[in-house]
Design a protein around this motif. Structure first.
Motif, short mmCIF file in Angstrom:
data_model
loop_
_atom_site.label_atom_id
_atom_site.label_comp_id
_atom_site.label_asym_id
_atom_site.label_seq_id
_atom_site.Cartn_x
_atom_site.Cartn_y
_atom_site.Cartn_z
N ARG A 45 0.84 -1.20 0.00
CA ARG A 45 0.00 0.00 0.00
C ARG A 45 0.87 1.25 0.00
O ARG A 45 2.06 1.19 0.27
N VAL A 46 0.23 2.39 -0.28
CA VAL A 46 0.87 3.69 -0.12
C VAL A 46 0.11 4.42 0.97
O VAL A 46 -1.12 4.46 0.96
N GLN A 47 0.85 4.98 1.92
CA GLN A 47 0.25 5.79 2.97
C GLN A 47 0.42 7.25 2.60
O GLN A 47 1.52 7.68 2.24
N VAL A 48 -0.66 8.00 2.70
CA VAL A 48 -0.64 9.42 2.41
C VAL A 48 -1.09 10.16 3.66
O VAL A 48 -2.16 9.87 4.20
N VAL A 49 -0.26 11.09 4.11
CA VAL A 49 -0.61 11.94 5.24
C VAL A 49 -0.62 13.37 4.71
O VAL A 49 0.36 13.81 4.11
N ALA A 50 -1.74 14.05 4.89
CA ALA A 50 -1.86 15.44 4.42
C ALA A 50 -2.46 16.28 5.52
O ALA A 50 -3.46 15.89 6.14
N GLU A 51 -1.85 17.43 5.77
CA GLU A 51 -2.38 18.38 6.73
C GLU A 51 -2.62 19.70 6.01
O GLU A 51 -1.80 20.15 5.21
N GLY A 52 -3.76 20.30 6.32
CA GLY A 52 -4.13 21.57 5.72
C GLY A 52 -5.62 21.77 5.89
O GLY A 52 -6.26 21.13 6.72
N GLY A 53 -6.17 22.64 5.07
CA GLY A 53 -7.60 22.89 5.13
C GLY A 53 -8.40 21.64 4.78
O GLY A 53 -7.99 20.84 3.94
N ARG A 82 -6.66 15.80 14.10
CA ARG A 82 -6.12 17.15 14.24
C ARG A 82 -4.70 17.18 13.68
O ARG A 82 -3.95 16.21 13.82
N PRO A 83 -4.30 18.29 13.06
CA PRO A 83 -2.94 18.39 12.54
C PRO A 83 -1.91 18.31 13.67
O PRO A 83 -2.16 18.78 14.77
N ARG A 84 -0.79 17.68 13.36
CA ARG A 84 0.30 17.55 14.33
C ARG A 84 1.48 18.43 13.96
O ARG A 84 2.36 18.67 14.78
N GLY A 85 1.54 18.86 12.71
CA GLY A 85 2.65 19.71 12.27
C GLY A 85 3.92 18.92 12.07
O GLY A 85 3.93 17.69 12.09
N GLY A 86 5.01 19.63 11.84
CA GLY A 86 6.31 19.00 11.68
C GLY A 86 6.67 18.69 10.24
O GLY A 86 7.71 18.08 9.99
N TYR A 87 5.85 19.09 9.29
CA TYR A 87 6.14 18.85 7.88
C TYR A 87 6.56 20.15 7.22
O TYR A 87 6.05 21.22 7.56
N ASP A 88 7.46 20.03 6.27
CA ASP A 88 7.91 21.19 5.50
C ASP A 88 7.57 20.93 4.04
O ASP A 88 8.37 20.38 3.31
N GLY A 89 6.34 21.25 3.67
CA GLY A 89 5.89 20.96 2.32
C GLY A 89 5.33 19.54 2.24
O GLY A 89 4.99 18.93 3.25
N PHE A 90 5.25 19.04 1.01
CA PHE A 90 4.73 17.69 0.78
C PHE A 90 5.83 16.86 0.14
O PHE A 90 6.34 17.23 -0.91
N GLU A 91 6.21 15.78 0.78
CA GLU A 91 7.37 15.02 0.31
C GLU A 91 7.04 13.57 -0.02
O GLU A 91 5.98 13.07 0.32
N ILE A 92 7.97 12.95 -0.68
CA ILE A 92 7.89 11.52 -1.01
C ILE A 92 8.81 10.79 -0.05
O ILE A 92 9.95 11.19 0.14
N ARG A 93 8.30 9.73 0.54
CA ARG A 93 9.13 8.93 1.46
C ARG A 93 9.23 7.52 0.93
O ARG A 93 8.44 7.04 0.19
#
Length: 93
Positions: A45-53, A82-93
């Motif tokens: 699978r692919v996990q996607v985590v997104a924070e924003g509106g 709820r958003p947790r923060g700690g991301y700088d943009g949207f990245e590929i892992r």
């Protein structure tokens, strides 16, 4: 209201080795206002985590589930929080 949220989605199907993470990042950047990542899981699978509106996260979720994605999506499971923060943009892992 477009409160900030955290979307975690697990995408099942043929989604590894087909450019799915790259396209997910590109789509998140096109939508705008999203931070997070797309990463492969050991089970295929692919996990996607997104924070924003919430509206932006819902657009991304709609694309993951029904959009013109690389590979083949068989299903998406998501949770909201709820958003947790700690991301700088949207990245590929």
């Amino acid at each position: 209201m477009n409160e900030n949220v955290r979307l975690t989605a697990w995408v099942r199907g043929r989604v590894q080795g087909v450019g799915f993470r790259w396209w997910t990042r590109a789509n998140a950047m096109r939508i705008g206002g999203l931070d997070g990542y797309a990463g492969n899981l050991a089970d295929g699978r692919v996990q996607v985590v997104a924070e924003g509106g919430r509206a932006q996260c819902e657009l991304l979720l709609d694309w993951l589930a029904t959009g013109d994605t690389p590979g083949r999506v068989d299903g998406v499971t998501e949770i909201w929080g709820r958003p947790r923060g700690g991301y700088d943009g949207f990245e590929i892992r």
